[in-house]
Design a protein around this motif. Structure first.
Motif, PDB file in Angstrom:
ATOM      1  N   VAL A 127       0.680  -1.223  -0.045  1.00 18.18           N
ATOM      2  CA  VAL A 127       0.100   0.107   0.024  1.00 18.18           C
ATOM      3  C   VAL A 127       0.961   1.068  -0.204  1.00 18.18           C
ATOM      4  CG1 VAL A 127      -1.787   1.316   1.322  1.00 18.18           C
ATOM      5  CG2 VAL A 127      -1.604  -1.295   1.250  1.00 18.18           C
ATOM      6  N   PRO A 128       0.997   2.009  -1.312  1.00 17.33           N
ATOM      7  CA  PRO A 128       2.102   3.059  -1.122  1.00 17.33           C
ATOM      8  C   PRO A 128       1.700   4.063  -0.189  1.00 17.33           C
ATOM      9  CG  PRO A 128       0.941   2.625  -3.416  1.00 17.33           C
ATOM     10  CD  PRO A 128       0.237   1.708  -2.433  1.00 17.33           C
ATOM     11  N   GLY A 129       2.888   4.451   0.362  1.00 16.59           N
ATOM     12  CA  GLY A 129       2.686   5.541   1.526  1.00 16.59           C
ATOM     13  C   GLY A 129       2.430   4.968   2.983  1.00 16.59           C
ATOM     14  N   ALA A 130       1.671   3.701   2.823  1.00 22.00           N
ATOM     15  CA  ALA A 130       1.392   3.294   4.088  1.00 22.00           C
ATOM     16  C   ALA A 130       2.033   2.096   4.743  1.00 22.00           C
ATOM     17  CB  ALA A 130      -0.146   2.693   4.035  1.00 22.00           C
ATOM     18  N   GLY A 131       2.523   1.310   3.771  1.00 19.54           N
ATOM     19  CA  GLY A 131       3.252  -0.170   4.274  1.00 19.54           C
ATOM     20  C   GLY A 131       2.759  -1.344   3.682  1.00 19.54           C
ATOM     21  N   ALA A 132       2.667  -2.420   4.418  1.00 20.83           N
ATOM     22  CA  ALA A 132       2.244  -3.522   4.018  1.00 20.83           C
ATOM     23  C   ALA A 132       1.360  -4.306   4.926  1.00 20.83           C
ATOM     24  CB  ALA A 132       3.642  -4.466   3.858  1.00 20.83           C
ATOM     25  N   ARG A 133       0.287  -5.002   4.129  1.00 18.72           N
ATOM     26  CA  ARG A 133      -0.660  -5.791   4.959  1.00 18.72           C
ATOM     27  C   ARG A 133      -0.257  -7.498   4.481  1.00 18.72           C
ATOM     28  NH1 ARG A 133      -5.445  -1.841   3.348  1.00 18.72           N
ATOM     29  NH2 ARG A 133      -4.575  -0.052   4.361  1.00 18.72           N
ATOM     30  N   PHE A 134      -0.542  -8.325   5.394  1.00 16.04           N
ATOM     31  CA  PHE A 134      -0.345  -9.672   4.990  1.00 16.04           C
ATOM     32  C   PHE A 134      -1.567 -10.652   5.481  1.00 16.04           C
ATOM     33  CE2 PHE A 134       3.766  -7.573   5.679  1.00 16.04           C
ATOM     34  CZ  PHE A 134       4.562  -8.084   4.894  1.00 16.04           C
ATOM     35  N   PHE A 135      -1.750 -11.255   4.610  1.00 18.13           N
ATOM     36  CA  PHE A 135      -2.809 -12.604   4.765  1.00 18.13           C
ATOM     37  C   PHE A 135      -2.263 -13.916   4.675  1.00 18.13           C
ATOM     38  CE2 PHE A 135      -4.094  -8.640   2.738  1.00 18.13           C
ATOM     39  CZ  PHE A 135      -5.390  -8.224   3.380  1.00 18.13           C
ATOM     40  N   LEU A 136      -2.826 -14.643   5.559  1.00 14.71           N
ATOM     41  CA  LEU A 136      -2.522 -16.086   5.449  1.00 14.71           C
ATOM     42  C   LEU A 136      -3.664 -16.785   4.855  1.00 14.71           C
ATOM     43  CD1 LEU A 136      -0.754 -18.851   6.112  1.00 14.71           C
ATOM     44  CD2 LEU A 136      -1.810 -18.661   8.266  1.00 14.71           C
ATOM     45  N   ASN A 137      -3.780 -17.631   4.076  1.00 10.00           N
ATOM     46  CA  ASN A 137      -4.902 -18.362   3.345  1.00 10.00           C
ATOM     47  C   ASN A 137      -5.912 -17.619   3.427  1.00 10.00           C
ATOM     48  OD1 ASN A 137      -3.215 -20.507   3.455  1.00 10.00           O
ATOM     49  ND2 ASN A 137      -3.479 -21.144   5.279  1.00 10.00           N
ATOM     50  N   ASP A 138      -5.916 -16.293   2.873  1.00 11.20           N
ATOM     51  CA  ASP A 138      -7.124 -15.340   2.590  1.00 11.20           C
ATOM     52  C   ASP A 138      -7.410 -14.658   3.887  1.00 11.20           C
ATOM     53  OD1 ASP A 138      -6.663 -15.798  -0.087  1.00 11.20           O
ATOM     54  OD2 ASP A 138      -8.129 -17.410  -0.014  1.00 11.20           O
ATOM     55  N   GLN A 139      -6.884 -15.023   5.117  1.00 15.49           N
ATOM     56  CA  GLN A 139      -7.029 -14.454   6.457  1.00 15.49           C
ATOM     57  C   GLN A 139      -6.228 -13.562   6.893  1.00 15.49           C
ATOM     58  OE1 GLN A 139     -10.346 -14.986   7.814  1.00 15.49           O
ATOM     59  NE2 GLN A 139     -10.458 -16.323   5.970  1.00 15.49           N
ATOM     60  N   PRO A 140      -6.699 -12.210   7.276  1.00 14.28           N
ATOM     61  CA  PRO A 140      -5.738 -11.142   7.794  1.00 14.28           C
ATOM     62  C   PRO A 140      -4.731 -11.721   8.866  1.00 14.28           C
ATOM     63  CG  PRO A 140      -7.734 -10.819   8.333  1.00 14.28           C
ATOM     64  CD  PRO A 140      -7.967 -11.835   7.742  1.00 14.28           C
ATOM     65  N   LEU A 141      -3.413 -11.291   8.486  1.00 13.40           N
ATOM     66  CA  LEU A 141      -2.277 -11.593   9.760  1.00 13.40           C
ATOM     67  C   LEU A 141      -2.169 -10.208  10.220  1.00 13.40           C
ATOM     68  CD1 LEU A 141       0.165 -13.807   7.555  1.00 13.40           C
ATOM     69  CD2 LEU A 141      -1.279 -14.342   9.824  1.00 13.40           C
ATOM     70  N   GLY A 142      -2.019  -9.231   9.742  1.00  7.90           N
ATOM     71  CA  GLY A 142      -1.728  -7.728  10.330  1.00  7.90           C
ATOM     72  C   GLY A 142      -0.918  -6.921   9.199  1.00  7.90           C
ATOM     73  N   GLU A 143      -0.384  -6.105   9.673  1.00 11.46           N
ATOM     74  CA  GLU A 143       0.232  -5.080   8.790  1.00 11.46           C
ATOM     75  C   GLU A 143       1.583  -4.472   9.561  1.00 11.46           C
ATOM     76  OE1 GLU A 143      -1.769  -0.808   9.937  1.00 11.46           O
ATOM     77  OE2 GLU A 143      -1.555  -1.395   7.915  1.00 11.46           O
ATOM     78  N   VAL A 144       2.385  -4.137   8.707  1.00 14.69           N
ATOM     79  CA  VAL A 144       3.390  -3.143   8.974  1.00 14.69           C
ATOM     80  C   VAL A 144       3.487  -1.969   8.538  1.00 14.69           C
ATOM     81  CG1 VAL A 144       6.178  -3.231   9.158  1.00 14.69           C
ATOM     82  CG2 VAL A 144       5.220  -5.127   9.282  1.00 14.69           C
ATOM     83  N   PRO A 145       2.973  -0.833   9.290  1.00 18.53           N
ATOM     84  CA  PRO A 145       2.613   0.396   8.824  1.00 18.53           C
ATOM     85  C   PRO A 145       3.804   1.323   8.732  1.00 18.53           C
ATOM     86  CG  PRO A 145       2.251   0.425  11.081  1.00 18.53           C
ATOM     87  CD  PRO A 145       2.697  -1.018  10.757  1.00 18.53           C
ATOM     88  N   ASP A 146       4.722   0.944   7.686  1.00 16.14           N
ATOM     89  CA  ASP A 146       6.227   1.452   7.418  1.00 16.14           C
ATOM     90  C   ASP A 146       6.361   1.461   5.971  1.00 16.14           C
ATOM     91  OD1 ASP A 146       8.779   2.437   7.120  1.00 16.14           O
ATOM     92  OD2 ASP A 146       9.402   1.277   9.146  1.00 16.14           O
ATOM     93  N   PRO A 147       6.151   2.715   5.299  1.00 15.06           N
ATOM     94  CA  PRO A 147       6.584   2.585   3.730  1.00 15.06           C
ATOM     95  C   PRO A 147       7.963   2.033   3.589  1.00 15.06           C
ATOM     96  CG  PRO A 147       5.381   4.714   4.426  1.00 15.06           C
ATOM     97  CD  PRO A 147       5.678   3.745   5.722  1.00 15.06           C
ATOM     98  N   GLU A 148       8.997   2.427   4.297  1.00 14.23           N
ATOM     99  CA  GLU A 148      10.361   1.919   4.109  1.00 14.23           C
ATOM    100  C   GLU A 148      10.579   0.447   4.475  1.00 14.23           C
ATOM    101  OE1 GLU A 148      14.753   3.442   4.774  1.00 14.23           O
ATOM    102  OE2 GLU A 148      13.331   4.549   5.924  1.00 14.23           O
ATOM    103  N   PHE A 149       9.833   0.008   5.361  1.00 12.04           N
ATOM    104  CA  PHE A 149       9.599  -1.482   5.464  1.00 12.04           C
ATOM    105  C   PHE A 149       9.184  -2.155   4.121  1.00 12.04           C
ATOM    106  CE2 PHE A 149       7.157  -5.188   5.894  1.00 12.04           C
ATOM    107  CZ  PHE A 149       8.019  -5.998   6.358  1.00 12.04           C
ATOM    108  N   ALA A 150       8.132  -1.460   3.756  1.00 11.30           N
ATOM    109  CA  ALA A 150       7.343  -2.309   2.520  1.00 11.30           C
ATOM    110  C   ALA A 150       8.376  -2.218   1.090  1.00 11.30           C
ATOM    111  CB  ALA A 150       6.092  -1.480   2.047  1.00 11.30           C
ATOM    112  N   GLN A 151       8.749  -1.082   1.029  1.00  6.71           N
ATOM    113  CA  GLN A 151      10.036  -0.784  -0.042  1.00  6.71           C
ATOM    114  C   GLN A 151      11.142  -1.945  -0.094  1.00  6.71           C
ATOM    115  OE1 GLN A 151       9.650   1.418  -2.372  1.00  6.71           O
ATOM    116  NE2 GLN A 151      11.497   0.933  -3.606  1.00  6.71           N
TER     117      GLN A 151
END
Length: 179
Positions: A127-151
């Motif tokens: 998610v540009p400018g926001a970070g990364a969101r993760f899903f396991l088998n189509d269920q949400p795991l959580g996010e890392v709200p850090d654009p540099e992490f996502a990059q």
């Protein structure tokens, strides 16, 4: 406990219909298409199949500006902590990571990434400018709200500095997919 986590996640302001309706990259990114796919092998052992899902206008040279999904279908059992540790090592290979960032990011990934078995899939949504969101088998795991992490994280597969240039070429559609 998992149910409480899902309820908590769906009440977060950024969650919206994304978390509630996730059913694969098609629901995360309705106008997306699979750009490419590749298989990661380690010493001849198949580890996972990766697929990159992008929306129109995607530019790999500037992937940090785009919303996209990377889906990993695991072909063997792996421990979540090992996935996190290897991810951090690969992130350091594609860009500079301070010790403070490394500690924060490793801690976040260890909390997020579960142990996986053959048949499981983890999807990462950039998610540009926001970070990364993760899903396991189509269920949400959580996010890392850090654009540099996502990059750095998605750079493992998409950066020109990746340790797996053949895999990158396959994911961006510049070479043949998994065999």
């Amino acid at each position: 406990m998992r149910r409480r986590l899902l309820i908590a996640l769906t009440t977060l302001p950024w969650a919206g219909p994304l978390w509630a309706s996730h059913g694969g990259p098609g629901r995360l990114l309705p106008s997306a298409r699979r750009l490419g796919q590749a298989r990661l092998r380690f010493f001849g052992l198949s580890v996972y199949d990766a697929s990159l899902w992008v929306e129109p206008g995607f530019d790999v040279a500037d992937f940090g500006r785009h919303r996209f999904a990377l889906e990993l279908h695991y072909l063997r059992t792996l421990y979540g902590k090992a996935i996190a540790e290897r991810s951090l090592k690969e992130m350091r290979g594609v860009g500079s990571v301070s010790e403070a960032q490394a500690e924060r990011w490793l801690s976040a990934m260890v909390k997020l990434f579960p142990d996986v078995k053959d048949g499981d899939h983890i999807t990462g949504l950039h998610v540009p400018g926001a970070g990364a969101r993760f899903f396991l088998n189509d269920q949400p795991l959580g996010e890392v709200p850090d654009p540099e992490f996502a990059q750095r994280f998605f750079g493992i597969w998409l950066s020109a500095a990746t340790s797996e240039p053949q895999m990158r070429a396959q994911l961006i559609g510049a070479a043949e997919g998994p065999r």
